[in-house]
Design a protein around this motif. Structure first.
Motif, PDB file in Angstrom:
ATOM      1  N   PHE A  58      -6.679  -2.214  -3.729  1.00 14.67           N
ATOM      2  CA  PHE A  58      -6.853  -1.200  -2.693  1.00 14.67           C
ATOM      3  C   PHE A  58      -8.223  -0.540  -2.764  1.00 14.67           C
ATOM      4  CE2 PHE A  58      -2.364  -1.355  -3.986  1.00 14.67           C
ATOM      5  CZ  PHE A  58      -1.829  -1.869  -2.809  1.00 14.67           C
ATOM      6  N   ASP A  74      -8.864   2.566  -0.890  1.00 18.64           N
ATOM      7  CA  ASP A  74      -8.802   4.002  -0.625  1.00 18.64           C
ATOM      8  C   ASP A  74      -7.342   4.438  -0.557  1.00 18.64           C
ATOM      9  OD1 ASP A  74      -9.817   6.535  -0.097  1.00 18.64           O
ATOM     10  OD2 ASP A  74     -10.077   6.176   2.043  1.00 18.64           O
ATOM     11  N   TYR A 132      -2.064   3.506   0.372  1.00 14.44           N
ATOM     12  CA  TYR A 132      -3.317   2.842   0.012  1.00 14.44           C
ATOM     13  C   TYR A 132      -3.766   1.873   1.101  1.00 14.44           C
ATOM     14  CZ  TYR A 132      -3.329   4.639  -4.736  1.00 14.44           C
ATOM     15  OH  TYR A 132      -3.395   5.462  -5.830  1.00 14.44           O
ATOM     16  N   VAL A 133      -5.091   1.718   1.202  1.00 18.08           N
ATOM     17  CA  VAL A 133      -5.703   0.772   2.133  1.00 18.08           C
ATOM     18  C   VAL A 133      -6.023  -0.494   1.353  1.00 18.08           C
ATOM     19  CG1 VAL A 133      -7.663   0.342   3.667  1.00 18.08           C
ATOM     20  CG2 VAL A 133      -6.692   2.661   3.475  1.00 18.08           C
ATOM     21  N   GLY A 153       0.792  -1.224   0.000  1.00 18.14           N
ATOM     22  CA  GLY A 153       0.000   0.000   0.000  1.00 18.14           C
ATOM     23  C   GLY A 153       0.823   1.272   0.000  1.00 18.14           C
ATOM     24  N   THR A 156      -4.917   7.078   1.523  1.00 14.90           N
ATOM     25  CA  THR A 156      -4.810   7.945   2.693  1.00 14.90           C
ATOM     26  C   THR A 156      -3.453   8.650   2.637  1.00 14.90           C
ATOM     27  OG1 THR A 156      -3.702   6.355   4.138  1.00 14.90           O
ATOM     28  CG2 THR A 156      -6.119   6.208   4.006  1.00 14.90           C
TER      29      THR A 156
END
Length: 121
Positions: free
Chosen positions: A106, A108, A114-115, A27, A110
Motif C-alpha cells: 500500500f 497511503d 489503504y490505497v 486495503g 485514507t
C-alpha cells in the motif's frame, strides 16, 4: 476468440459474482471478532483455498468453505493470517496497521482504508 480472454473485454458473469460476494476489499482495515486483532486485507479468495489438513487444524469453528476468505497482515506483528469472512468486521479506529509488509502492498492510508500500490510489470 479462443482460450484467452481479451484484456479489454468486460468481465464474465462468473468473475462479477466471485468479486461481488466479498464483504471486504483489499486495503480495508478489519478486526477479527474471535481473536481480537486488527489487520489489513491484502487478498480475497471467493471461497476457501487451503488444504483439508489446514482447515481441520486451524479453522476450529468450522467456518463455511464456500464463502469468502481473506489474507490479512496482522497489526503489531509480522504475521499473516487466512480468515473466514464471518470472523471479520470493519475496524473503525482509523489507526494505521503496524506490519513490516504494509508499505510493500500500500502507498497511503485514507479514511476508507489503504490505497494499493500499482503493480509494475
Amino acid at each position: 476468440m479462443t482460450g484467452n480472454r481479451d484484456a479489454a473485454a468486460p468481465p464474465s458473469r462468473r468473475e462479477i459474482v466471485a468479486t461481488s460476494i466479498a464483504k471486504y476489499a483489499v486495503g480495508q482495515v478489519i478486526h477479527h471478532r474471535r481473536f481480537d486483532y486488527r489487520g489489513v486485507v491484502i487478498d480475497v479468495d471467493h471461497r476457501f483455498h487451503g488444504t483439508d489438513t489446514w482447515y481441520k487444524q486451524m479453522a476450529t469453528s468450522s467456518p463455511p468453505r464456500d464463502r469468502p476468505w481473506y489474507h490479512v497482515l496482522v497489526d503489531d506483528s509480522d504475521l499473516r493470517t487466512y480468515v473466514a469472512e464471518r470472523n471479520l468486521e470493519l475496524d473503525h479506529t482509523g489507526a494505521p496497521v503496524n506490519h513490516p509488509e504494509v508499505a510493500s502492498y500500500f502507498s497511503d492510508l485514507t479514511p476508507e482504508g489503504y490505497v494499493a500500490r500499482e503493480k509494475s510489470n
